[in-house]
Design an enzyme around this catalytic site. Sequence first.
Site, PDB file in Angstrom:
ATOM      1  N   HIS A  18       0.839  -1.210   0.000  1.00 38.41           N
ATOM      2  CA  HIS A  18       0.000   0.000   0.000  1.00 38.41           C
ATOM      3  C   HIS A  18       0.872   1.257   0.000  1.00 38.41           C
ATOM      4  O   HIS A  18       0.594   2.222  -0.717  1.00 38.41           O
ATOM      5  CB  HIS A  18      -0.878   0.047   1.254  1.00 38.41           C
ATOM      6  CG  HIS A  18      -1.907  -1.044   1.362  1.00 38.41           C
ATOM      7  ND1 HIS A  18      -1.983  -1.905   2.429  1.00 38.41           N
ATOM      8  CD2 HIS A  18      -2.916  -1.409   0.527  1.00 38.41           C
ATOM      9  CE1 HIS A  18      -2.995  -2.731   2.272  1.00 38.41           C
ATOM     10  NE2 HIS A  18      -3.573  -2.468   1.116  1.00 38.41           N
ATOM     11  N   LYS A  42     -17.862  -5.940   5.702  1.00 35.25           N
ATOM     12  CA  LYS A  42     -16.566  -6.582   5.553  1.00 35.25           C
ATOM     13  C   LYS A  42     -15.978  -6.942   6.918  1.00 35.25           C
ATOM     14  O   LYS A  42     -15.950  -6.107   7.813  1.00 35.25           O
ATOM     15  CB  LYS A  42     -15.623  -5.639   4.796  1.00 35.25           C
ATOM     16  CG  LYS A  42     -14.405  -6.373   4.307  1.00 35.25           C
ATOM     17  CD  LYS A  42     -13.931  -5.836   2.992  1.00 35.25           C
ATOM     18  CE  LYS A  42     -12.665  -6.541   2.604  1.00 35.25           C
ATOM     19  NZ  LYS A  42     -12.171  -6.123   1.331  1.00 35.25           N
ATOM     20  N   ARG A  91      -1.796  -5.848  -8.510  1.00 37.05           N
ATOM     21  CA  ARG A  91      -0.646  -6.706  -8.214  1.00 37.05           C
ATOM     22  C   ARG A  91      -0.530  -7.756  -9.303  1.00 37.05           C
ATOM     23  O   ARG A  91       0.070  -7.546 -10.338  1.00 37.05           O
ATOM     24  CB  ARG A  91      -0.830  -7.367  -6.842  1.00 37.05           C
ATOM     25  CG  ARG A  91      -0.671  -6.425  -5.695  1.00 37.05           C
ATOM     26  CD  ARG A  91      -1.264  -6.977  -4.452  1.00 37.05           C
ATOM     27  NE  ARG A  91      -2.720  -7.002  -4.548  1.00 37.05           N
ATOM     28  CZ  ARG A  91      -3.535  -7.269  -3.557  1.00 37.05           C
ATOM     29  NH1 ARG A  91      -3.061  -7.603  -2.394  1.00 37.05           N
ATOM     30  NH2 ARG A  91      -4.842  -7.239  -3.725  1.00 37.05           N
ATOM     31  N   SER A 129      -2.755  -7.946   2.627  1.00 34.72           N
ATOM     32  CA  SER A 129      -3.018  -7.867   4.073  1.00 34.72           C
ATOM     33  C   SER A 129      -3.427  -9.245   4.595  1.00 34.72           C
ATOM     34  O   SER A 129      -3.027  -9.648   5.691  1.00 34.72           O
ATOM     35  CB  SER A 129      -4.136  -6.863   4.348  1.00 34.72           C
ATOM     36  OG  SER A 129      -3.768  -5.587   3.884  1.00 34.72           O
TER      37      SER A 129
END
Length: 162
Positions: A18, A42, A91, A129
């Site tokens: 990030h 979430k 990514r 993460s």
Amino acid sequence: MNRTAIYPGSFDPVTYGHIDIIKRATNIFDQVIVAVADNYLKKNLFSKDERLEMLKEATKDIKGIRVEAFQGLVIDFAKKNNVNVLIRGLRVISDFDYELQMALTNRRLNEKIETLFLMPSEGYSFLSSTLIKEASSLGADVSSFVPKSVEDKIKEKLKNLK
Ligand code: ADP
């Protein structure tokens, strides 16, 4: 003209991936608002305040950014701030599907919003993460993927969960 972009995400927790994207974005924009999604659907490991605090600490030396939380749709947050560019990180190829769906949905909701994708350095291309949380819970050393303050927070959190 002052160019501003919003970089939204969960940041649960912030990683060097990030931070890499944030730095790249500040090379293009005068101001970057790093926006922490406070979304009750979430399941995050860290609370909104913990995620904000970790991000602020990890980015305190980066100029031209502001870290803030938001609720609801990112396009509404963008409109409120008079911003029409969203930054997202890409990514690996597997990110593409989801990111394309989201970018096109946001565009459908607001024609004026553009999503700009930035690629991190190769070293962070497989970093997420989720991976950090899993690896850390199994005892891995994650110090090359997250700042020390974040590493300590993960350890503390996982200890309290046991
Ligand atoms: P979200 O839940 O919105 O996907 P994340 O915090 O997981 O929130 O990610 C926010 C954005 O940062 C996404 O665009 C994601 O692809 C990107 N991102 C996450 N990790 C990395 C990384 N290692 N390198 C580059 N971009 C990343």
